[in-house]
Design an enzyme around this catalytic site. Structure first.
Site, mmCIF file in Angstrom:
data_model
loop_
_atom_site.group_PDB
_atom_site.id
_atom_site.type_symbol
_atom_site.label_atom_id
_atom_site.label_comp_id
_atom_site.label_asym_id
_atom_site.label_seq_id
_atom_site.Cartn_x
_atom_site.Cartn_y
_atom_site.Cartn_z
ATOM 1 N N CYS A 1 28.787 -18.039 40.016
ATOM 2 C CA CYS A 1 29.875 -17.078 40.242
ATOM 3 C C CYS A 1 29.364 -15.966 41.152
ATOM 4 O O CYS A 1 30.079 -15.467 42.028
ATOM 5 C CB CYS A 1 30.358 -16.459 38.935
ATOM 6 S SG CYS A 1 30.660 -17.615 37.577
ATOM 7 N N CYS B 1 29.595 -15.932 45.129
ATOM 8 C CA CYS B 1 30.774 -15.415 45.833
ATOM 9 C C CYS B 1 31.148 -13.997 45.404
ATOM 10 O O CYS B 1 31.682 -13.235 46.207
ATOM 11 C CB CYS B 1 31.973 -16.326 45.607
ATOM 12 S SG CYS B 1 31.752 -17.976 46.297
ATOM 13 N N HIS B 2 30.902 -13.657 44.155
ATOM 14 C CA HIS B 2 31.388 -12.363 43.643
ATOM 15 C C HIS B 2 30.282 -11.334 43.490
ATOM 16 O O HIS B 2 30.499 -10.262 42.922
ATOM 17 C CB HIS B 2 32.109 -12.559 42.307
ATOM 18 C CG HIS B 2 33.340 -13.416 42.425
ATOM 19 N ND1 HIS B 2 34.414 -13.080 43.204
ATOM 20 C CD2 HIS B 2 33.654 -14.611 41.863
ATOM 21 C CE1 HIS B 2 35.355 -14.025 43.110
ATOM 22 N NE2 HIS B 2 34.908 -14.967 42.309
ATOM 23 N N CYS C 1 37.964 -21.058 38.940
ATOM 24 C CA CYS C 1 36.733 -20.870 39.733
ATOM 25 C C CYS C 1 35.611 -21.735 39.168
ATOM 26 O O CYS C 1 34.852 -22.351 39.915
ATOM 27 C CB CYS C 1 36.318 -19.402 39.750
ATOM 28 S SG CYS C 1 37.295 -18.385 40.895
ATOM 29 N N CYS D 1 57.043 -9.062 16.302
ATOM 30 C CA CYS D 1 55.981 -8.129 16.696
ATOM 31 C C CYS D 1 56.509 -6.691 16.699
ATOM 32 O O CYS D 1 55.838 -5.765 16.258
ATOM 33 C CB CYS D 1 55.466 -8.458 18.089
ATOM 34 S SG CYS D 1 55.276 -10.211 18.466
ATOM 35 N N CYS E 1 56.377 -4.324 13.468
ATOM 36 C CA CYS E 1 55.143 -3.610 13.111
ATOM 37 C C CYS E 1 54.672 -2.697 14.238
ATOM 38 O O CYS E 1 54.290 -1.562 13.995
ATOM 39 C CB CYS E 1 54.045 -4.607 12.739
ATOM 40 S SG CYS E 1 54.296 -5.314 11.094
ATOM 41 N N HIS E 2 54.687 -3.197 15.479
ATOM 42 C CA HIS E 2 53.981 -2.467 16.538
ATOM 43 C C HIS E 2 54.840 -1.483 17.325
ATOM 44 O O HIS E 2 54.297 -0.638 18.036
ATOM 45 C CB HIS E 2 53.283 -3.451 17.472
ATOM 46 C CG HIS E 2 52.171 -4.206 16.785
ATOM 47 N ND1 HIS E 2 51.111 -3.549 16.179
ATOM 48 C CD2 HIS E 2 51.956 -5.524 16.585
ATOM 49 C CE1 HIS E 2 50.291 -4.461 15.656
ATOM 50 N NE2 HIS E 2 50.777 -5.652 15.869
ATOM 51 N N ARG F 1 44.143 -13.192 18.618
ATOM 52 C CA ARG F 1 44.729 -12.085 17.840
ATOM 53 C C ARG F 1 46.225 -12.349 17.609
ATOM 54 O O ARG F 1 46.736 -12.107 16.524
ATOM 55 C CB ARG F 1 44.510 -10.768 18.582
ATOM 56 C CG ARG F 1 45.135 -9.543 17.944
ATOM 57 C CD ARG F 1 44.386 -9.049 16.722
ATOM 58 N NE ARG F 1 45.231 -9.090 15.549
ATOM 59 C CZ ARG F 1 44.966 -8.478 14.397
ATOM 60 N NH1 ARG F 1 43.849 -7.784 14.240
ATOM 61 N NH2 ARG F 1 45.767 -8.569 13.388
ATOM 62 N N CYS G 1 48.083 -12.519 13.906
ATOM 63 C CA CYS G 1 49.306 -11.820 13.502
ATOM 64 C C CYS G 1 50.351 -12.830 13.041
ATOM 65 O O CYS G 1 50.981 -12.641 12.005
ATOM 66 C CB CYS G 1 49.823 -10.916 14.612
ATOM 67 S SG CYS G 1 48.842 -9.401 14.782
#
Ligand code: HEC
Ligand code: HEC
Ligand code: HEC
Length: 397
Positions: free
Chosen positions: A211, A214-215, A250, A313, A316-317, A354, A358
């Site tokens: 990687c 190139c990066h 990639c 969702c 609660c959030h 995650r 939930c």
């Protein structure tokens, strides 16, 4: 339900058999805001009801309500305290609230504990076709609540944190010690995963490139603002591309490696490393262009009720952020810290994992990692947090 099972339920009711099969739906009739007749003609027992109310695998009422049960710590406050409720509501009124609080408040976060399972959406396989509480358990809980006639704490309604309150990272809800742990690169328990990602980043692939070829060494050439803009629209496929997908592309196309499975340990480590490069950069997902329909699809999922507890969702959030679910304070469920380290499990968790946690918590069958539903949800959740700074690897409970 077919006629045969209706008949057998009727028989159960008529013969007054003391127990109805666990989780079997017993149809009920509301009159106004009350279910006057006991479910299945069953008799409730307050002592059993008290146990159901406490048990986190059964009613788990303490997750959201305070009750006069002194030996139970961490009582939640999403709902009003229930001391004195037996003096205020009749058994019939209590029964309707326990069976289906949505009849009183369509936007309630309280699970419908006894409704036709066929009316529910994407219920976890393990409890499919069953009600959350059996008819007997509902009667036991009603019998227990009816004994709560002493006024305890004042029955203040839950305070819903207004969504207009501004954006908050989960960091804002942490204890100072946990914040300090996240901020200190040497103490942050997520850093070994970032280091693992760094080693993968600098290692040679099948074609001898890495990687870093190139990066840049340690990804110095990567633009933090680009990283913070994921998921981006990919014109070739006509759909969003998540950061993990970009890394995997990639990995396969540029290094000639065998592609990874979505959310596998190595890919999450690479993602943690790449996102860590953009620490402090504000999330900025562009939803004004071709990503818009995917954002809208994710937004729809975010507001769809799922599972046996029938929650979305947003309940609660958005509606209850800042309130306490048993011992845990709800946050806005933002994604700016992912992949993040969870003190509870002692592991790194990806964003989509995650989501699955939930889903399981409200007894819904999760989607697959890398599925279109989760990608749409990631577009929505990330864009919802536009402006929050990347904290990878965040430390959370
Ligand atoms: C996920 C959170 C949550 C859980 C779990 C929960 N409730 Fe509730 N409950 C609420 C909220 C919030 C309200 C307030 C009314 C509304 O907005 O729906 C409420 C309202 C009530 C009411 C009506 C109170 C009143 O003053 O009118 C009763 C009774 C009640 N709940 C009993 C229970 C019982 C019994 C259990 C467990 C079997 C339970 N709840 C589980 C969130 C919850
Ligand atoms: C042979 C050169 C090459 C190699 C090797 C390579 N990439 Fe890329 N990478 C690219 C190019 C070109 C793009 C831009 C793709 C685009 O915009 O469609 C890119 C884009 C990215 C991006 C998105 C950020 C941005 O600026 O667009 C990330 C993150 C990334 N690569 C990570 C990796 C990782 C991790 C590896 C090793 C597994 C890797 N790359 C290997 C050429 C490479
Ligand atoms: C019954 C309440 C509840 C529902 C419904 C719920 N979650 Fe959560 N969620 C939690 C709890 C509890 C936590 C951990 C504490 C916190 O950050 O709020 C959490 C944490 C999160 C986090 C991590 C936040 C951080 O800073 O680490 C994300 C992201 C998240 N939830 C997304 C979702 C999505 C997407 C849905 C819908 C599919 C959803 N949640 C539905 C209770 C819920």
């Amino acid at each position: 339900m077919n006629l045969g099972s209706r008949m057998s339920l009727l028989l159960v009711a008529l013969l007054s058999v003391p127990t109805v099969q666990a989780g079997r739906y017993v149809p009920w009739q509301a009159e106004g805001l009350s279910i006057p007749r006991p479910l299945g003609g069953l008799q409730g027992d307050p002592a059993r009801g008290r146990a159901v109310v406490i048990d986190s695998h059964q009613g788990n009422c303490l997750a959201c309500h305070r009750l006069p049960i002194a030996d139970q710590p961490f009582q939640g406050n999403l709902g009003p305290p229930l001391a004195g409720i037996g003096a205020r509501l009749s058994p019939g009124e209590l029964r309707l609230r326990v069976a289906d609080e949505r009849r009183l408040n369509p936007e309630t976060v309280m699970p419908p504990f006894h409704v036709d399972p066929r009316s529910l959406n994407q219920v976890a396989f393990a409890v499919e076709g069953q009600t959350f509480l059996s008819a007997q358990q509902v009667e036991d809980v009603v019998a227990y609540l009816s004994t709560l006639t002493e006024p305890g704490e004042a029955g203040t309604p839950p305070v819903a944190a207004s969504p207009g309150n501004g954006l908050h990272s989960g960091y804002d809800y942490l204890k100072p010690e946990t914040r300090a742990m996240q901020d200190d690169e040497f103490a942050n328990p997520g850093m070994p995963t970032v280091d693992r990602g760094r080693r993968l980043f600098n290692a040679e692939g099948e074609n001898g490139k890495s990687c870093a070829s190139c990066h840049g060494e340690d990804g110095e050439g990567l633009d933090p603002a680009r990283i913070a803009s994921y998921p981006v629209y990919d014109p070739d496929s006509g759909r969003p591309r998540t950061l993990q997908e970009q890394i995997n592309i990639c990995w396969e196309d540029q290094l000639d490696n065998i592609p990874y499975v979505y959310d596998c340990t190595e890919l999450v480590a690479l993602e943690a490393f790449v996102r860590h490069r953009a620490r402090g950069t504000p999330v900025q997902v562009d939803i004004d262009g071709p990503l818009r329909p995917f954002y809208e699809a994710g937004r729809k999922l975010y507001h769809t009720r799922f599972g046996q507890a029938n929650l979305a969702c947003t309940h609660c959030h958005d509606l209850h952020a800042g309130q306490w679910l048993r011992g845990q304070q709800l946050t806005q469920g933002q994604s700016n810290g992912f992949p993040e380290y969870r003190l509870g499990s002692g592991r790194i968790t990806s964003l989509q994992r995650r989501f699955s946690e939930c889903f399981r918590s409200f007894r819904a069958e999760p989607f697959e990692p890398g599925s279109q539903a989760y990608i749409d949800l990631e577009v929505y959740v990330n864009a919802r947090g536009n402006g929050l700074k990347i904290e990878t690897p965040a430390v959370r409970y």
